[in-house]
Scaffold this motif. Structure first.
Motif, PDB file in Angstrom:
ATOM      1  N   ALA A   1      43.922 -56.904  39.011  1.00  5.86           N
ATOM      2  CA  ALA A   1      42.636 -55.912  38.857  1.00  5.86           C
ATOM      3  C   ALA A   1      42.409 -55.359  38.055  1.00  5.86           C
ATOM      4  CB  ALA A   1      41.996 -55.598  39.973  1.00  5.86           C
ATOM      5  N   PRO A   2      41.889 -55.171  36.201  1.00  4.04           N
ATOM      6  CA  PRO A   2      41.813 -54.515  35.592  1.00  4.04           C
ATOM      7  C   PRO A   2      40.939 -53.634  35.960  1.00  4.04           C
ATOM      8  CG  PRO A   2      39.895 -56.553  34.833  1.00  4.04           C
ATOM      9  CD  PRO A   2      41.049 -56.716  36.582  1.00  4.04           C
ATOM     10  N   ALA A   3      39.453 -53.371  37.086  1.00  2.00           N
ATOM     11  CA  ALA A   3      38.740 -52.877  37.655  1.00  2.00           C
ATOM     12  C   ALA A   3      38.493 -52.311  38.841  1.00  2.00           C
ATOM     13  CB  ALA A   3      37.607 -52.731  36.932  1.00  2.00           C
ATOM     14  N   ASP A   4      37.948 -51.151  39.085  1.00  4.07           N
ATOM     15  CA  ASP A   4      36.924 -50.918  40.372  1.00  4.07           C
ATOM     16  C   ASP A   4      36.241 -52.164  41.074  1.00  4.07           C
ATOM     17  OD1 ASP A   4      39.937 -48.886  40.031  1.00  4.07           O
ATOM     18  OD2 ASP A   4      38.487 -47.874  42.193  1.00  4.07           O
ATOM     19  N   GLY A   5      36.064 -52.216  41.731  1.00 10.81           N
ATOM     20  CA  GLY A   5      34.899 -52.733  42.092  1.00 10.81           C
ATOM     21  C   GLY A   5      34.536 -54.201  43.369  1.00 10.81           C
ATOM     22  N   THR A   6      33.635 -54.638  43.137  1.00 12.80           N
ATOM     23  CA  THR A   6      33.548 -55.850  44.217  1.00 12.80           C
ATOM     24  C   THR A   6      33.784 -57.362  43.428  1.00 12.80           C
ATOM     25  OG1 THR A   6      32.345 -55.064  45.315  1.00 12.80           O
ATOM     26  CG2 THR A   6      32.390 -57.289  45.782  1.00 12.80           C
ATOM     27  N   VAL A   7      34.676 -58.200  44.375  1.00 13.57           N
ATOM     28  CA  VAL A   7      34.800 -59.468  43.305  1.00 13.57           C
ATOM     29  C   VAL A   7      33.612 -60.388  43.685  1.00 13.57           C
ATOM     30  CG1 VAL A   7      36.171 -61.986  43.775  1.00 13.57           C
ATOM     31  CG2 VAL A   7      37.502 -59.871  43.685  1.00 13.57           C
TER      32      VAL A   7
ATOM     33  N   PRO B   1      28.009 -48.134  39.847  1.00 14.65           N
ATOM     34  CA  PRO B   1      27.530 -46.267  39.841  1.00 14.65           C
ATOM     35  C   PRO B   1      28.714 -46.368  39.802  1.00 14.65           C
ATOM     36  CG  PRO B   1      25.818 -47.667  39.461  1.00 14.65           C
ATOM     37  CD  PRO B   1      26.387 -48.108  40.536  1.00 14.65           C
ATOM     38  N   LEU B   2      29.230 -46.021  41.455  1.00 13.35           N
ATOM     39  CA  LEU B   2      30.016 -45.289  42.527  1.00 13.35           C
ATOM     40  C   LEU B   2      31.488 -45.699  42.628  1.00 13.35           C
ATOM     41  CD1 LEU B   2      27.471 -44.871  45.721  1.00 13.35           C
ATOM     42  CD2 LEU B   2      27.960 -43.873  44.010  1.00 13.35           C
ATOM     43  N   ASN B   3      31.651 -46.169  41.215  1.00 16.34           N
ATOM     44  CA  ASN B   3      32.615 -46.918  41.027  1.00 16.34           C
ATOM     45  C   ASN B   3      34.143 -46.581  40.432  1.00 16.34           C
ATOM     46  OD1 ASN B   3      32.024 -50.052  42.179  1.00 16.34           O
ATOM     47  ND2 ASN B   3      33.491 -49.129  42.736  1.00 16.34           N
ATOM     48  N   VAL B   4      35.038 -46.165  40.151  1.00 14.59           N
ATOM     49  CA  VAL B   4      35.437 -45.518  39.103  1.00 14.59           C
ATOM     50  C   VAL B   4      35.707 -47.198  37.801  1.00 14.59           C
ATOM     51  CG1 VAL B   4      38.301 -44.609  37.885  1.00 14.59           C
ATOM     52  CG2 VAL B   4      37.814 -44.524  40.835  1.00 14.59           C
TER      53      VAL B   4
ATOM     54  N   GLY C   1      41.501 -50.871  40.527  1.00 19.27           N
ATOM     55  CA  GLY C   1      41.596 -50.933  38.969  1.00 19.27           C
ATOM     56  C   GLY C   1      43.275 -50.948  39.143  1.00 19.27           C
ATOM     57  N   GLY C   2      43.706 -51.469  38.069  1.00 16.74           N
ATOM     58  CA  GLY C   2      45.561 -51.156  38.051  1.00 16.74           C
ATOM     59  C   GLY C   2      46.020 -51.211  39.464  1.00 16.74           C
TER      60      GLY C   2
END
Length: 220
Positions: free
Chosen positions: A70-76, A101-104, A210-211
């Motif tokens: 995953a290239p980022a934090d978040g939701t699919v 806005p609350l994600n890394v 992410g990562g």
């Protein structure tokens, strides 16, 4: 955890503004101690939100030559077969991650390889989950080619709140899986376009890191 370099100036400006606001308020605006206390609490909350946005947690990164991380934090928010019309001009498996806005907001290289294509597009600021945000919003397109020739395309997309995309790669550069690809400020989205025979390992609504999170596994 540490603070990302993209946040240094914004955090400093926010701190100076809030300090000045509260000093002037104490001297001229706020009629009593309760009002002053409320102003300080709100200011601390605002400052805390800005700081947390630029946080970079320490993580044990996932590294595997056949896995797309995953290239980022978040939701699919999207998993579908679609026609990628900018670079491949053929069907691909799309996986999209929405970053609140609350994600890394650090973006990571999902695979190791060479940057075969890069392009930046100025554009609109539709909400990141809008179907047309992938083709009409401000965005970048980055294609990474693995050692075996397989190509993975990423698209950083600005949202209604995000107004600045930062990237740290250029065409011809060799990158390693898990290193920093870029940064998107204040809410956004990343689309990943995979070969049709890639096995997607996440599901709609799943949270990614992410990562760390394995997004898909490439065929032999």
């Amino acid at each position: 955890m540490h603070i990302h370099r993209e946040g240094y100036i914004i955090i400093l400006i926010t701190a100076v503004f809030l300090l000045a606001f509260n000093v002037v308020g104490y001297l001229y605006w706020f009629p009593n101690t309760v009002t002053m206390l409320l102003s300080l609490i709100v200011s601390l909350l605002v400052f805390g939100l800005i700081v947390q946005f630029f946080r970079v947690p320490h993580r044990t990164l996932t590294r595997h030559e056949r896995q797309v991380i995953a290239p980022a934090d978040g939701t699919v928010v999207v998993i579908e077969e679609t026609n990628e019309g900018e670079y491949f001009k053929s069907p691909r498996r799309q996986v999209s991650i929405f970053m609140s806005p609350l994600n890394v907001h650090v973006n990571f290289n999902p695979v190791s390889g060479t940057v075969r294509y890069f392009k930046y597009f100025p554009g609109k600021y539709l909400v990141a989950w809008h179907p047309k945000s992938s083709t009409e919003n401000e965005r970048t397109t980055i294609v990474l080619q693995l050692a075996n020739g397989v190509e993975v395309l990423l698209r950083q997309i600005a949202g209604a709140v995000a107004r600045r995309i930062v990237w740290y790669v250029k065409e011809g550069q060799t990158v390693e899986q898990g290193t920093e690809l870029g940064f998107i400020k204040f809410g956004s989205r990343i689309d990943v376009f995979l070969p049709l025979d890639a096995e997607v390992k996440v599901s709609i609504g799943e949270k990614t890191k992410g990562g760390v999170t394995v997004l898909a596994e490439l065929a032999d």
